[in-house]
Scaffold this active site. Sequence first.
Site, short mmCIF file in Angstrom:
data_model
loop_
_atom_site.label_atom_id
_atom_site.label_comp_id
_atom_site.label_asym_id
_atom_site.label_seq_id
_atom_site.Cartn_x
_atom_site.Cartn_y
_atom_site.Cartn_z
CG ASP A 55 -2.06 0.82 1.06
OD1 ASP A 55 -3.13 0.58 1.60
OD2 ASP A 55 -2.09 1.71 0.00
CD1 TRP A 56 1.86 6.58 -0.06
CD2 TRP A 56 0.13 7.10 -1.55
NE1 TRP A 56 1.96 8.08 -0.40
CE2 TRP A 56 0.85 8.24 -1.67
CE3 TRP A 56 -0.61 6.98 -2.48
CZ2 TRP A 56 0.98 9.25 -2.34
CZ3 TRP A 56 -0.84 8.29 -3.39
CH2 TRP A 56 -0.12 9.38 -3.34
#
Length: 747
Positions: free
Chosen positions: A282-283
């Site tokens: 994820d980010w």
Amino acid sequence: MEMIKPGFCLFFLLSILSCANRREMIDYDINTKVDSILSIMTLDEKIGQLQQLHYEEENKKELYDKTIKGRTGSIFNLTDPVEVNKVQKFACEKSRLSIPLLFARDVVHGFKTIFPTNIGLAATFNPELVKKGSRIAAIEATSHGLNWTFAPMIDISRDPRWGRIAESFGEDPYLASVMGLATVEGFQGDNISSKTSLAATAKHFAGYGAVEGGRDYNTVNISRDVLQNIYLSPFRYMAENNCRSFMVAFNDLDGIPCTGSEFLVKKTLREQWGFDGVVVSDWSSITEMMTHGYAIDESDAAMKAINAGVDVEMESTAYADNLNTLVEAGKIDEDQINDAVRRILRLKFELGLFDDPYVDTNKVITNPPQKHFDIAYDAALESIVMLKNDGVLPIKSEQKIAVIGPMADDRYEQLGTWTFDGDTNLTITPLMELRKRNLSNKISYVKAMKHTRDLSESGFREAKKVADKSDVIVFFLGEEAILTGEAHSRATLELPGVQEKLIKYLAKTGKPVVLVVMTSRSIILTNILDDVDAILYAWHPGTMGGRAIADVLTGSTSPSGRLPVTFLRTTGQVPTYYNHKNTGRPTTEPFIPMEQIEWRAPQTSTGCTSKYEDVDFHPLFPFGFGLSYTTFEYGDFRVLSESFTETREIMCSVTIKNNGKVKSKEVVQLYIRDIAASLVQPVKELKKFEKVSLDPGQRKTINFTLTSEDLSFYDLDGNKVFEPGEFELMIGPNSQEYASKTIFVSN
Ligand code: GLC
């Protein structure tokens, strides 16, 4: 530019001749091509494929440069097709190896045409419709140059305080699995190499919906039983059904961040489930392992993530900055990087990017065709759940309507969260639609509040004036998009602002009050339930929400949505869900309000069972619940095979009849309970459902088939277990109303 060596061509041809069938030939073909490319890549070029970069106008020059140097393998958040082709050209015509880029985006519940938020899509209990919606989203998104979406989100959500319940398909593993797969199939299409296919992403792996306190990004602790049988369930199903990528979750799970969890990614996803697709972080979740306190520096974070099996690093650059050194120092093996690069290159071949990497800028969909709106309308219509109706609905054509509230006419807010590319100019609001229909000017409108969080009562008087001269009040309320979705958790679950006060104020006019609730969590409605005559729960219904709501309000269509989550009486009940364990002391006595407990009551006089002294522990509205403009009569529940061997199927049937005067759809639900097992099983689990349409007076027999798969569960190590014994089968309109039969299942 280094050509591929002649020897490979010969090997390639020979290996093709030995293939058995077409699928093997494709796999062999792709694997051969992948290996031939991999064999001539430098280590830096391999590491480049693992880097995913976020496109921003201000960073594009740097991004062009990295693309030409082969230091990025995918770009996300670029949706201008001309710019996509420009960047793709740098990759395919200026870089040494001409490896095309993947272009990714969060296409969650629509692209230009917005569908209900996922929790609303779950409420349709119509997977075919959900599949059509994601197919439309893929057609629109790919026309803008995208080929990878970070969806579906299939986190099991039992806690409405968590804002991301909005993106989920609710609390049930079976419903989330069925809806998740429908979404994947819609995105990926029948042939993933088609120009309208998006690679789907099962996210967030895993357990994200169990964040402590419902507070987003918070720590997660889940028992092995609940992890295997609830939270992993939809992900296992995606891995078994060709979803082409996974995204690891931000949270730590039992002390280890998912991004660095060898148990989750390497052992469970890859080895136990055999998943061969791409895993993306994820980010910046790789570097966030330092913040978690799991990695001492970025090099340590990179090593933990690559060892876990995370292929692509989104946004942060721990891989790009450290993997080369880690290989040279012998701390990681280059083969680990080779495996990741193989999976990424394979995905690019599967998507057809090596054959045709560019988007046709003459076919960009900026004004979606009517059929897209038609499906969005169907989805909005079938997502609406009628929770209460004392007879005030449907509204009669001669009635004057007071349309009140902050959500009656907001083209942006009714789209909900994760709608970056939604076109608000396309939105039809309830007010627009009611005004369009009601040309004799029977509609009066007062917004009454600036927005749902408004604390001012200055609009109340004007609202009352309008209500006094109308026959019925329709109050459009709920939560704006900003109150659900990522990083938008709440510690209380009542309606925000002065909405409850305004409802009570309007109820005093003596006019019937209809609530149309627009939000994407299960709000607490207890405090106002007795003040209103009807409630339609429309979630954030998307572009066509206004037309759908108007059709239900006026009776053109009977509502058919059913709750994908349990609705609570008070926030203190969190977590409360239908598929709970029985405990050793379930409560069977009726609730006695705390105020009625006798003075000096003896200690055990209120019963030693699992309940609350101050609130009825039963839900306000149960999972699977929803009313319609008719009533359905269930009968003749039969189990056609009392005993059962592992090879045979259990067949059961029930008849339902539409006892009313309008055509309606019913969601027939089949639950099971494994009465006694080596792991305590829930009191009920949804295993099948069927949405059927019945004309007035029509009767249908619904047949369900259960296999040993359906009666199995997973042990603490994730192995599927089928244990013969007594099972209760329950069929009915929701998780609280059903007919039941007990059968003995033999081996
Ligand atoms: C976000 C979300 C994830 C999304 C990603 C890219 O932080 O957690 O669901 O896909 O970043 O936007």
